[in-house]
Design a protein around this motif. Structure first.
Motif, PDB file in Angstrom:
ATOM      1  N   GLU A   1     100.415  24.875  54.888  1.00 42.38           N
ATOM      2  CA  GLU A   1      99.878  23.925  55.856  1.00 42.38           C
ATOM      3  C   GLU A   1      99.829  22.529  55.254  1.00 42.38           C
ATOM      4  O   GLU A   1     100.049  21.534  55.941  1.00 42.38           O
ATOM      5  CB  GLU A   1      98.474  24.367  56.289  1.00 42.38           C
ATOM      6  CG  GLU A   1      98.483  25.669  57.103  1.00 42.38           C
ATOM      7  CD  GLU A   1      97.328  26.588  56.726  1.00 42.38           C
ATOM      8  OE1 GLU A   1      96.350  26.126  56.131  1.00 42.38           O
ATOM      9  OE2 GLU A   1      97.430  27.790  57.036  1.00 42.38           O
TER      10      GLU A   1
ATOM     11  N   GLN B   1      97.896  24.506  50.544  1.00 40.70           N
ATOM     12  CA  GLN B   1      96.946  25.146  51.456  1.00 40.70           C
ATOM     13  C   GLN B   1      97.675  26.180  52.306  1.00 40.70           C
ATOM     14  O   GLN B   1      98.690  25.887  52.934  1.00 40.70           O
ATOM     15  CB  GLN B   1      96.290  24.105  52.363  1.00 40.70           C
ATOM     16  CG  GLN B   1      95.140  24.669  53.202  1.00 40.70           C
ATOM     17  CD  GLN B   1      94.551  23.631  54.140  1.00 40.70           C
ATOM     18  OE1 GLN B   1      95.238  23.106  55.010  1.00 40.70           O
ATOM     19  NE2 GLN B   1      93.274  23.321  53.963  1.00 40.70           N
TER      20      GLN B   1
ATOM     21  N   ASN C   1      96.734  29.410  55.045  1.00 40.51           N
ATOM     22  CA  ASN C   1      95.689  30.084  55.841  1.00 40.51           C
ATOM     23  C   ASN C   1      94.311  29.467  55.608  1.00 40.51           C
ATOM     24  O   ASN C   1      93.295  30.168  55.512  1.00 40.51           O
ATOM     25  CB  ASN C   1      95.648  31.582  55.520  1.00 40.51           C
ATOM     26  CG  ASN C   1      96.948  32.287  55.863  1.00 40.51           C
ATOM     27  OD1 ASN C   1      97.595  31.951  56.858  1.00 40.51           O
ATOM     28  ND2 ASN C   1      97.345  33.241  55.040  1.00 40.51           N
ATOM     29  N   GLY C   2      94.287  28.147  55.492  1.00 43.75           N
ATOM     30  CA  GLY C   2      93.029  27.436  55.354  1.00 43.75           C
ATOM     31  C   GLY C   2      92.449  27.415  53.958  1.00 43.75           C
ATOM     32  O   GLY C   2      91.424  26.778  53.733  1.00 43.75           O
ATOM     33  N   GLU C   3      93.075  28.083  52.995  1.00 46.65           N
ATOM     34  CA  GLU C   3      92.559  28.137  51.629  1.00 46.65           C
ATOM     35  C   GLU C   3      93.507  27.408  50.673  1.00 46.65           C
ATOM     36  O   GLU C   3      94.726  27.530  50.777  1.00 46.65           O
ATOM     37  CB  GLU C   3      92.381  29.590  51.178  1.00 46.65           C
ATOM     38  CG  GLU C   3      91.318  30.350  51.971  1.00 46.65           C
ATOM     39  CD  GLU C   3      91.081  31.746  51.413  1.00 46.65           C
ATOM     40  OE1 GLU C   3      91.749  32.100  50.418  1.00 46.65           O
ATOM     41  OE2 GLU C   3      90.234  32.468  51.971  1.00 46.65           O
ATOM     42  N   TRP C   4      92.898  26.691  49.729  1.00 43.02           N
ATOM     43  CA  TRP C   4      93.691  25.948  48.751  1.00 43.02           C
ATOM     44  C   TRP C   4      94.012  26.824  47.550  1.00 43.02           C
ATOM     45  O   TRP C   4      93.162  27.551  47.060  1.00 43.02           O
ATOM     46  CB  TRP C   4      92.934  24.706  48.279  1.00 43.02           C
ATOM     47  CG  TRP C   4      92.894  23.607  49.291  1.00 43.02           C
ATOM     48  CD1 TRP C   4      91.845  23.255  50.082  1.00 43.02           C
ATOM     49  CD2 TRP C   4      93.963  22.720  49.622  1.00 43.02           C
ATOM     50  NE1 TRP C   4      92.187  22.204  50.889  1.00 43.02           N
ATOM     51  CE2 TRP C   4      93.478  21.845  50.623  1.00 43.02           C
ATOM     52  CE3 TRP C   4      95.281  22.565  49.173  1.00 43.02           C
ATOM     53  CZ2 TRP C   4      94.267  20.840  51.175  1.00 43.02           C
ATOM     54  CZ3 TRP C   4      96.055  21.566  49.730  1.00 43.02           C
ATOM     55  CH2 TRP C   4      95.560  20.712  50.722  1.00 43.02           C
ATOM     56  N   ARG C   5      95.243  26.721  47.093  1.00 46.55           N
ATOM     57  CA  ARG C   5      95.717  27.494  45.938  1.00 46.55           C
ATOM     58  C   ARG C   5      96.283  26.523  44.904  1.00 46.55           C
ATOM     59  O   ARG C   5      97.164  25.714  45.205  1.00 46.55           O
ATOM     60  CB  ARG C   5      96.794  28.475  46.393  1.00 46.55           C
ATOM     61  CG  ARG C   5      97.543  29.171  45.267  1.00 46.55           C
ATOM     62  CD  ARG C   5      98.587  30.106  45.857  1.00 46.55           C
ATOM     63  NE  ARG C   5      99.485  30.608  44.841  1.00 46.55           N
ATOM     64  CZ  ARG C   5     100.522  31.406  45.081  1.00 46.55           C
ATOM     65  NH1 ARG C   5     100.768  31.796  46.318  1.00 46.55           N
ATOM     66  NH2 ARG C   5     101.301  31.820  44.109  1.00 46.55           N
ATOM     67  N   ASP C   6      95.756  26.574  43.682  1.00 44.90           N
ATOM     68  CA  ASP C   6      96.246  25.709  42.606  1.00 44.90           C
ATOM     69  C   ASP C   6      97.654  26.109  42.192  1.00 44.90           C
ATOM     70  O   ASP C   6      97.990  27.301  42.136  1.00 44.90           O
ATOM     71  CB  ASP C   6      95.320  25.785  41.388  1.00 44.90           C
ATOM     72  CG  ASP C   6      93.957  25.162  41.653  1.00 44.90           C
ATOM     73  OD1 ASP C   6      93.884  24.260  42.505  1.00 44.90           O
ATOM     74  OD2 ASP C   6      92.972  25.592  41.031  1.00 44.90           O
TER      75      ASP C   6
ATOM     76  N   LYS D   1      98.186  21.358  44.561  1.00 45.73           N
ATOM     77  CA  LYS D   1      97.643  22.488  45.314  1.00 45.73           C
ATOM     78  C   LYS D   1      98.426  22.659  46.613  1.00 45.73           C
ATOM     79  O   LYS D   1      98.995  21.699  47.134  1.00 45.73           O
ATOM     80  CB  LYS D   1      96.165  22.255  45.657  1.00 45.73           C
ATOM     81  CG  LYS D   1      95.244  22.080  44.463  1.00 45.73           C
ATOM     82  CD  LYS D   1      93.797  21.893  44.915  1.00 45.73           C
ATOM     83  CE  LYS D   1      93.633  20.559  45.628  1.00 45.73           C
ATOM     84  NZ  LYS D   1      92.202  20.300  45.981  1.00 45.73           N
TER      85      LYS D   1
END
Length: 270
Positions: free
Chosen positions: A133, A85, A87-92, A83
């Protein structure tokens, strides 16, 4: 007058044709050059993140004493559940299938006695190549793949160096060192796996999967991910007593596992 206009028209036509031919020849040249590198009118479909095996600031090479008088014999690990990260969001991250990647699992490393069979990179799809990030992954083979039939295993799962038993599954990480007089090993895998025999797969998750979760802070695509062996071996003297084959109650195993999970002094970093 008519003759002049006809001649002028023919001269203009010739110039125009010459320009077209010139542009076409230039395009053919560019395409030919591009074909040699990437293929004409074909974009690059994927790229890679490179791992670098080191002891502190020195890269480890096969055949060279590097760790407490010992040299590398082999180092492998499976990684999955990748994954990033942003902008604070996790993307697989979905991995493309390659020689070293299958079913969203990758095998990284090598055996020093066979330098033709080694892989130190993670191949990603072009549209998933982003700085972030954090980059996160697990040193693990997912349960649904970890206990497959060894006689039918294919691709990266058909690696005898990394297979334990059908009941226990695969070694998720393997580090072997050697000298003229001795050898040392650290193998991580699941323990407490229940099934009728070692020749049968468990139906439920093992008591201690021993998965290692890794996070790379401030991840950059153009930087190697360092794997620092000195940090894995922190507070460990390489002896026959300290070698670890995932024995949960062995002191050295607990120290080694703690080193791999130490977020203040990470083993994997950029």
């Amino acid at each position: 007058m008519v003759f002049y206009q006809v001649c002028k028209f023919e001269m203009d036509l010739i110039k125009a044709v010459k320009k077209i031919i010139k542009k076409f020849a230039y395009s053919v040249f560019i395409c030919a050059a591009g074909l040699a590198l990437f293929g004409c009118n074909k974009s690059v479909d994927n790229d890679s993140v490179v791992f670098s095996l080191q002891f502190q600031d020195n890269k480890i090479n096969c055949g060279q004493p590097a760790v407490q008088g010992m040299e590398l014999s082999q180092f492998w690990f499976y990684l999955s559940q990748i994954k990033v990260q942003l902008n604070g969001e996790w993307r697989d991250i979905t991995l493309p299938d390659t020689k070293w990647q299958h079913d969203n699992v990758a095998l990284v490393g090598q055996h020093c006695s066979d330098n033709t069979e080694n892989n130190w990179q993670l191949t990603l799809n072009q549209d998933e190549l982003i700085d972030g990030e954090k980059l996160a992954f697990s040193i693990a083979v997912p349960f649904e793949l970890n206990h497959q039939n060894p006689l039918q295993a294919q691709n990266i799962f058909d690696n005898a160096n990394m297979f334990w038993t059908w009941q226990q599954g695969y070694k998720s990480l393997r580090l072997d060192l050697k000298s003229d007089k001795a050898g040392w090993a650290y193998h991580i895998g699941a323990v407490g796996c229940k099934s009728p025999s070692v020749m049968r797969a468990p139906k439920a998750e093992c008591r201690e999967p021993n998965n290692i979760n890794i996070e790379i802070l401030d991840f950059k695509l153009n930087k190697n991910i360092v794997i620092d062996i000195s940090r894995i071996l922190s507070h460990i003297e390489l002896t026959s007593e300290s070698r670890c084959l995932s024995m949960p109650h062995q002191k050295s195993c607990n120290v080694l596992m703690g080193n791999l999970k130490n977020i203040r002094l990470p083993v994997y970093y950029q």
